[in-house]
Scaffold this motif. Structure first.
Motif, PDB file in Angstrom:
ATOM      1  N   GLN A  78       0.828  -1.209   0.000  1.00 29.21           N
ATOM      2  CA  GLN A  78       0.000   0.000   0.000  1.00 29.21           C
ATOM      3  C   GLN A  78       0.863   1.261   0.000  1.00 29.21           C
ATOM      4  N   ALA A  79       2.009   1.184   0.654  1.00 25.39           N
ATOM      5  CA  ALA A  79       2.878   2.353   0.759  1.00 25.39           C
ATOM      6  C   ALA A  79       3.594   2.658  -0.551  1.00 25.39           C
ATOM      7  N   ILE A  80       4.008   1.610  -1.281  1.00 21.35           N
ATOM      8  CA  ILE A  80       4.850   1.859  -2.454  1.00 21.35           C
ATOM      9  C   ILE A  80       4.098   1.793  -3.781  1.00 21.35           C
ATOM     10  N   THR A  81       2.970   1.090  -3.816  1.00 23.19           N
ATOM     11  CA  THR A  81       2.229   0.979  -5.073  1.00 23.19           C
ATOM     12  C   THR A  81       0.734   0.847  -4.799  1.00 23.19           C
ATOM     13  N   PRO A  82       0.115   1.844  -4.171  1.00 28.50           N
ATOM     14  CA  PRO A  82      -1.275   1.720  -3.734  1.00 28.50           C
ATOM     15  C   PRO A  82      -2.265   1.451  -4.856  1.00 28.50           C
ATOM     16  N   GLN A  83      -1.945   1.915  -6.061  1.00 23.63           N
ATOM     17  CA  GLN A  83      -2.864   1.725  -7.175  1.00 23.63           C
ATOM     18  C   GLN A  83      -2.942   0.273  -7.633  1.00 23.63           C
ATOM     19  N   HIS A  84      -2.003  -0.550  -7.139  1.00 24.48           N
ATOM     20  CA  HIS A  84      -1.982  -1.965  -7.525  1.00 24.48           C
ATOM     21  C   HIS A  84      -2.288  -2.892  -6.347  1.00 24.48           C
ATOM     22  N   VAL A  85      -3.003  -2.367  -5.344  1.00 25.01           N
ATOM     23  CA  VAL A  85      -3.416  -3.154  -4.180  1.00 25.01           C
ATOM     24  C   VAL A  85      -4.929  -3.022  -4.035  1.00 25.01           C
ATOM     25  N   PRO A  86      -5.654  -4.114  -3.839  1.00 20.34           N
ATOM     26  CA  PRO A  86      -7.093  -3.993  -3.604  1.00 20.34           C
ATOM     27  C   PRO A  86      -7.361  -3.110  -2.387  1.00 20.34           C
ATOM     28  N   TYR A  87      -8.514  -2.431  -2.389  1.00 19.62           N
ATOM     29  CA  TYR A  87      -8.883  -1.643  -1.214  1.00 19.62           C
ATOM     30  C   TYR A  87      -8.927  -2.570  -0.003  1.00 19.62           C
ATOM     31  N   THR A  88      -8.207  -2.166   1.060  1.00 23.97           N
ATOM     32  CA  THR A  88      -7.976  -3.058   2.198  1.00 23.97           C
ATOM     33  C   THR A  88      -8.235  -2.321   3.512  1.00 23.97           C
ATOM     34  N   GLU A  89      -8.844  -3.022   4.451  1.00 24.52           N
ATOM     35  CA  GLU A  89      -8.947  -2.543   5.832  1.00 24.52           C
ATOM     36  C   GLU A  89      -8.309  -3.591   6.741  1.00 24.52           C
ATOM     37  N   ILE A  90      -7.456  -3.124   7.660  1.00 24.01           N
ATOM     38  CA  ILE A  90      -6.803  -3.997   8.638  1.00 24.01           C
ATOM     39  C   ILE A  90      -7.096  -3.415  10.008  1.00 24.01           C
ATOM     40  N   LEU A  91      -7.921  -4.102  10.782  1.00 21.75           N
ATOM     41  CA  LEU A  91      -8.413  -3.571  12.047  1.00 21.75           C
ATOM     42  C   LEU A  91      -8.426  -4.656  13.117  1.00 21.75           C
ATOM     43  N   ALA A  92      -8.417  -4.230  14.364  1.00 19.49           N
ATOM     44  CA  ALA A  92      -8.585  -5.178  15.459  1.00 19.49           C
ATOM     45  C   ALA A  92      -9.986  -5.778  15.409  1.00 19.49           C
ATOM     46  N   SER A  93     -10.094  -7.014  15.854  1.00 20.99           N
ATOM     47  CA  SER A  93     -11.380  -7.717  15.813  1.00 20.99           C
ATOM     48  C   SER A  93     -12.239  -7.295  17.000  1.00 20.99           C
ATOM     49  N   THR A  94     -12.877  -6.129  16.878  1.00 23.29           N
ATOM     50  CA  THR A  94     -13.796  -5.629  17.902  1.00 23.29           C
ATOM     51  C   THR A  94     -15.190  -5.513  17.294  1.00 23.29           C
ATOM     52  N   GLU A  95     -16.182  -5.425  18.136  1.00 22.89           N
ATOM     53  CA  GLU A  95     -17.555  -5.337  17.649  1.00 22.89           C
ATOM     54  C   GLU A  95     -17.765  -4.109  16.779  1.00 22.89           C
ATOM     55  N   GLN A  96     -17.220  -2.959  17.212  1.00 23.50           N
ATOM     56  CA  GLN A  96     -17.398  -1.744  16.418  1.00 23.50           C
ATOM     57  C   GLN A  96     -16.723  -1.855  15.061  1.00 23.50           C
ATOM     58  N   ASN A  97     -15.528  -2.455  15.027  1.00 24.65           N
ATOM     59  CA  ASN A  97     -14.836  -2.623  13.744  1.00 24.65           C
ATOM     60  C   ASN A  97     -15.558  -3.606  12.840  1.00 24.65           C
ATOM     61  N   ILE A  98     -16.151  -4.636  13.426  1.00 20.30           N
ATOM     62  CA  ILE A  98     -16.955  -5.570  12.636  1.00 20.30           C
ATOM     63  C   ILE A  98     -18.119  -4.834  11.988  1.00 20.30           C
ATOM     64  N   ILE A  99     -18.801  -4.001  12.764  1.00 21.10           N
ATOM     65  CA  ILE A  99     -19.926  -3.229  12.243  1.00 21.10           C
ATOM     66  C   ILE A  99     -19.462  -2.276  11.143  1.00 21.10           C
ATOM     67  N   ASP A 100     -18.320  -1.604  11.385  1.00 21.79           N
ATOM     68  CA  ASP A 100     -17.801  -0.655  10.391  1.00 21.79           C
ATOM     69  C   ASP A 100     -17.483  -1.347   9.072  1.00 21.79           C
ATOM     70  N   ILE A 101     -16.880  -2.523   9.141  1.00 22.38           N
ATOM     71  CA  ILE A 101     -16.541  -3.247   7.911  1.00 22.38           C
ATOM     72  C   ILE A 101     -17.809  -3.673   7.178  1.00 22.38           C
ATOM     73  N   LEU A 102     -18.789  -4.157   7.907  1.00 20.23           N
ATOM     74  CA  LEU A 102     -20.044  -4.578   7.278  1.00 20.23           C
ATOM     75  C   LEU A 102     -20.756  -3.398   6.628  1.00 20.23           C
ATOM     76  N   GLU A 103     -20.563  -2.195   7.157  1.00 21.42           N
ATOM     77  CA  GLU A 103     -21.158  -1.005   6.554  1.00 21.42           C
ATOM     78  C   GLU A 103     -20.339  -0.474   5.383  1.00 21.42           C
ATOM     79  N   THR A 104     -19.046  -0.815   5.357  1.00 20.60           N
ATOM     80  CA  THR A 104     -18.149  -0.291   4.320  1.00 20.60           C
ATOM     81  C   THR A 104     -18.092  -1.172   3.081  1.00 20.60           C
TER      82      THR A 104
END
Length: 270
Positions: A78-104
């Motif tokens: 993502q740092a060196i060639t972001p245009q060639h990486v799928p859109y990615t989220e890396i988050l801690a496995s918390t309830e709020q983050n689960i909800i955010d990913i499901l909404e995103t």
């Protein structure tokens, strides 16, 4: 040149190699100290060999450390060639983050485990229940957009500073994964040069000297999904030069011994 290998399978055909089981590293520490290059250490050995004993290793430390963890690998890409990486989220496995990913992320999307290979630990998520099941088993949520494709991806194998081989992995009709280990078939036709140029540029930028890169084509763009340090050899059987020959020639080009040496038969220290 004195070579020690910690992976006998990966170094078959390389002359003059002494094999030592990784678990016997400290029993054979003097042999290791006397070696010029150490081949295919396990990841847990790398800090001791590189930082403690100041030894040269192959694959190099950048390859070993970045290749160990898909999350760190993706962050670097993502740092060196972001245009060639799928859109990615890396988050801690918390309830709020689960909800955010499901909404995103619209369904389907892709969830991965940080450490796995051969198609293991990669999931096509098509429902909230599937995602919550994944989240329960993982401390980190590693989620990527699903990229429409024509049922295949490109495996590009880099050895040293060159591309050794490239081939398509074609999945069964309707299959999500294209890995040969998951039933994918190999095709060597119409390998795009610009995809090879992309992989070689990224490999050189990151100093990766032994890896199989997985590239997918979606909506006219190339995306690097990941790279595997210990890539399979199923698609390499028709190459004129074997992997071990390519590794040996690269090592010779990088290391000049202080005096002429002749290859000696390999031996195993049990």
């Amino acid at each position: 040149m004195k070579l020690v290998s910690f992976n006998a399978f990966r170094t078959i055909g390389i002359p003059g190699v002494t094999y030592i089981k990784p678990d016997h590293m400290f029993k054979e520490i003097e042999v290791i100290k006397d070696a010029d290059i150490l081949l295919f250490p396990e990841t847990w050995q790398v800090p001791t060999l590189v930082y403690g004993l100041k030894k040269a290793i192959f694959p190099n430390v950048e390859t070993m450390l970045l290749g160990e963890n898909k999350i760190e690998m993706t962050r670097v890409l993502q740092a060196i060639t972001p245009q060639h990486v799928p859109y990615t989220e890396i988050l801690a496995s918390t309830e709020q983050n689960i909800i955010d990913i499901l909404e995103t992320f619209p369904f389907p999307f892709v969830a991965k485990e940080a450490k796995n290979s051969m198609g293991q630990g990669v999931f096509l998520i098509e429902s909230e229940a599937q995602f919550r099941s994944y989240a329960e088993q993982n401390n980190a949520l590693y989620v990527q957009e699903y990229l429409p494709n024509d049922g295949k991806d490109l495996r590009v194998c880099v050895i040293g500073d060159q591309i050794h081989a490239a081939y398509w992995r074609v999945g069964a009709e309707g299959a999500f994964l294209h890995n040969v280990a998951k039933g994918g078939e190999i095709c060597n036709d119409f390998i795009p040069d610009d995809a090879l140029d992309l992989v070689l540029s990224v490999a050189k930028s990151l100093s990766i000297n032994h890896a199989g890169f997985d590239v997918i084509v979606s909506n006219g763009n190339y995306y690097i999904l990941e790279f595997n340090v210990l890539f399979g050899n199923q698609g390499l059987r028709n190459e004129k030069t074997t992997v071990s020959e390519a590794i040996y020639q690269y090592i010779l080009s990088q290391f000049v011994p202080p005096y002429p040496t002749a290859p000696a038969p390999g031996k195993i220290i049990s």
